[in-house]
Design a protein around this motif. Sequence first.
Motif, short mmCIF file in Angstrom:
data_model
loop_
_atom_site.label_atom_id
_atom_site.label_comp_id
_atom_site.label_asym_id
_atom_site.label_seq_id
_atom_site.Cartn_x
_atom_site.Cartn_y
_atom_site.Cartn_z
N ASN A 1 0.81 -1.10 0.14
CA ASN A 1 0.11 -0.05 -0.08
C ASN A 1 0.83 1.09 -0.03
OD1 ASN A 1 -2.51 -1.64 0.08
ND2 ASN A 1 -2.31 -1.84 2.34
N CYS A 2 1.76 1.18 -0.86
CA CYS A 2 2.74 2.60 -0.86
C CYS A 2 2.01 3.42 -1.96
CB CYS A 2 3.77 2.06 -1.66
SG CYS A 2 5.22 1.04 -0.52
N VAL A 3 1.95 4.81 -1.43
CA VAL A 3 1.39 5.87 -2.06
C VAL A 3 2.32 6.06 -3.30
CG1 VAL A 3 0.25 8.26 -1.81
CG2 VAL A 3 0.03 6.61 0.04
N PHE A 4 3.58 6.18 -3.01
CA PHE A 4 4.31 6.45 -3.88
C PHE A 4 4.41 5.92 -5.32
CE2 PHE A 4 8.59 5.81 -6.08
CZ PHE A 4 8.96 7.08 -6.35
N VAL A 5 3.96 4.48 -5.39
CA VAL A 5 3.85 3.76 -6.63
C VAL A 5 2.45 4.54 -7.14
CG1 VAL A 5 3.12 1.69 -7.66
CG2 VAL A 5 4.76 1.62 -5.65
N ASP A 6 1.35 4.82 -6.45
CA ASP A 6 0.20 5.46 -7.12
C ASP A 6 0.56 6.64 -7.68
OD1 ASP A 6 -1.03 3.15 -6.32
OD2 ASP A 6 -1.74 4.03 -4.30
N GLU A 7 1.58 7.35 -7.08
CA GLU A 7 1.87 8.95 -7.57
C GLU A 7 2.75 8.87 -8.80
OE1 GLU A 7 3.78 10.58 -4.29
OE2 GLU A 7 2.07 11.21 -3.20
N ILE A 8 3.39 7.62 -8.75
CA ILE A 8 4.36 7.71 -10.22
C ILE A 8 3.69 6.72 -11.19
CG2 ILE A 8 6.27 8.23 -8.99
CD1 ILE A 8 7.21 5.14 -9.18
N GLN A 9 2.27 6.18 -10.98
CA GLN A 9 1.86 5.38 -11.91
C GLN A 9 1.52 5.97 -13.09
OE1 GLN A 9 1.13 2.10 -11.28
NE2 GLN A 9 0.46 2.05 -13.62
#
Length: 876
Positions: free
Chosen positions: A239-247
């Motif tokens: 559940n890393c938000v970082f991945v969603d931000e750089i998706q």
Amino acid sequence: MAAASSSQDPFELDRLAEELVNREKSRPAVDDDAGHELPIYIPLSHTNPYLTSDVFDVEAFLLSRSHTSLRDLRSELRDYLSTLKEELVKLINDDYEAFISLSTDLRGEGARLGRLKFPLVQLKSQILDSKRQLQVIQDAIQEKLVKRTVLREEKALLHLLLKISESVTRLESLLLIASPVQDDIQKSEMDDDSRPAHLNLVDDSADDRTRGNRAKHLGRVATEYTQLLYHASKARRDNCVFVDEIQWRIDRIRSTLSSDLDHLFSSTLLALTDSRADGKISEVEKAKSIADLTECLRTYDAMGLWRDAEDVLRRDVVRRFVKKSIFPGALNAPPSPIIPHTPFRSSTTPASVASASPLPPRTPYTPFTSFALKTPFQANYGLGSASNSPYAHLLDDSEDPLARMYSQILRFVERDMSKIMGIADKVSLKSLSTGQKEKALTGEKSSDGDGFEIMANVVWEEFGRAIMDELGLVVFAAGRPNEFRKHYETTNAFIRSLEFLAPSVHSVEAMRAHPVYSAFERRWQLPVYFQLRWKEIVSKVEDALSVQRVELSSAKEKHAFVTAQAAAVWVAISACWSAEVFISELSHRFWRLTLQLLSRYKTWLSNSLIPDDRPIPVPADKVGARSATPVDTPSAESVAEDDSILRQYATIILDVRAMHVNILTLWQEEISMILPDAAGEERSNIEDTLRQSLAALTAAALPMSSHIVAILTKRCCDALAPVRSISTQFRAMSNKQMPKEPSYFVASILRPVKVFFGIGVGQGPGAALQEHFLESYATDIFESVAQRYVYHITAMKKTEDSLRRLKKGKKSTFSLFGSSARDDDGKDEERIRAQMILDVEAFGKDGELLGVPLGQSESFRSLTEMVHAVDLPDAP
């Protein structure tokens, strides 16, 4: 004596003793010791299994002591009880001293045990305190370990995020995508440079990646991208938000990589397949393009973008050819042959070098021709191997525009698509052999399956859909059965030939499982075609069978049928299985139609039996019920009618036999070969059904054979009429000599049979039946005529007996069967007997020449005995 013995031995002891001795003797010899063993007495003991078992079974115990009476058994049990009691007392006495000493030694031990109880309670409390302290220390250590684990996981996650960030940055750099920081710089520089900064980066980084190594470069980028997806999936599980931000950056990388790969793949395909280009590529450049094509396909396979590669191939190669080759007027347009790839010198070769050392021109090579198709599943696709396709001859029709179009399609597929399909198939097989990749990393799993399916999804889908949409009204037109049959055969040959070009068996299976293939098969209106053929075939048969009388066939055809009706039925059955009509998918319907045609012909035969109201002579075995009235001479009209019946029935029987033979031959040589494969038992049942239909057809002609035999028997019996006047003839003769030759009428008795079979009299109506029916017909007719012969002689004897009774004053009267009179009447009788013997012998020889077995004829034996009789009745 019996009474005396019974009184001495009322219980029959002697007899019982003898029976006992006999029974003992009849038993098999065995050892005397083994045969007469006496029961062994085993006394009761502790080892008896019935007494030592967990559950005492009374019935089993009693059965084991069945040789002992109840009184003796009771005594044994009492003795065993007393033995047990003695042993018990002995055990108590032996251990009594130890038991008493044990009770003495345990005195005062209770107080001592009570004193030991108090230190144990104190010791327990100390142990519990130590345990609590240890638990506190353990909890503290576990808490620190948990914190360290969390920190380690967070550190690993941070490393993972760093890897993701670095991988995204590196991929953007490899794909020449501007980073977010560069985007801001580009916005500020937009006023100074009209071109996008992305293109500036491309110009600044122009190196071998944009040329020869571009395919390998994209392959490495795809590998890096796959690792990025793997790391992103691991981070997303936490559940890393970082991945969603750089998706959005990952998606941009994917779209850019896909776009670059599509562009490179498209340019490589055009370089390999575009025959309209003025400059031809050299062999080196062609090999380089094939290597780039292979690398592109590997990259597509690594990313799971099989359908994207198929879309590019469909758009840039197949669809262009489809548009210019398959259109509504394609079958009416003049043929336009596909130009094969002919390697010439590269356009980049310097002119000086070309003029100094010119290369010899190479022979153009066309892999596919309509005369030879490639061998299925070859390793070298499209490299010119000999053809083993069994369908090549079906497309070798230059006059058929559909076959010509299919040949062009096949040439295109083999020239431009076979190599690509082969490479894609090898890439897919290699990918599967190294293990399935984690397709979930790229998103949803492809619904069409994993791997390339170029033959099914590109080649067949485009060509099959184009044929249905553009040429469906012409190709699938079932209203014209001849053209429909030709189109169906040609199209199936095209499909089978296309399957021969498939790189593997799996490609063929995928092609047949494709929805377009199923829709293509449904477009063939085979039931409509069968109905048209059924109407065409059945109408001709019904026209021929509508006439109840037999008509001779006038057609000079290669069949053995005489009647027009049988010829029509045979032509109809042959048409069902001819190459111009038969379709394998309709084999069950054509088989049913064949059986129906045979049944219809049998019905016509049954209805075509010519009714004959004129009395036909009853066979001579029933002459006792007939009167001695002479048979009237047949009129010319009845003779002509009988001749007509003989001719018609003979031709029908001949045609029935020919039908039986020809149908079985057709079954063995054609029908059994082209019927769909079936189990042995099912095929045997099909053949049995056919033989039953033929047997019913043969049975329908049996009454005709009986009618022919009846007519011929009647005519032969009519020739026996002069037999009754032999006695009158000999008595009225002036020159009374012993006869030396048979009577004149004997040769004409069996003449109707010879005339019918054409034996010595030219061509008869049944000449064609001579080989199979002469013996059976002649035997039946000979037997009936011999019985009638006996009847005539018997009637003549009765007449002579009546005359004898009128001549009471004479010593000798005529008796055919045994008179020794020496007057003139006796000599006349001898001459009459001799004449009749000569007649009967000549009659027998005549029948033997026709194949009649005289030794098996009871009537002829009776006739011979009657004319050779020696004992004559005495005169009254």
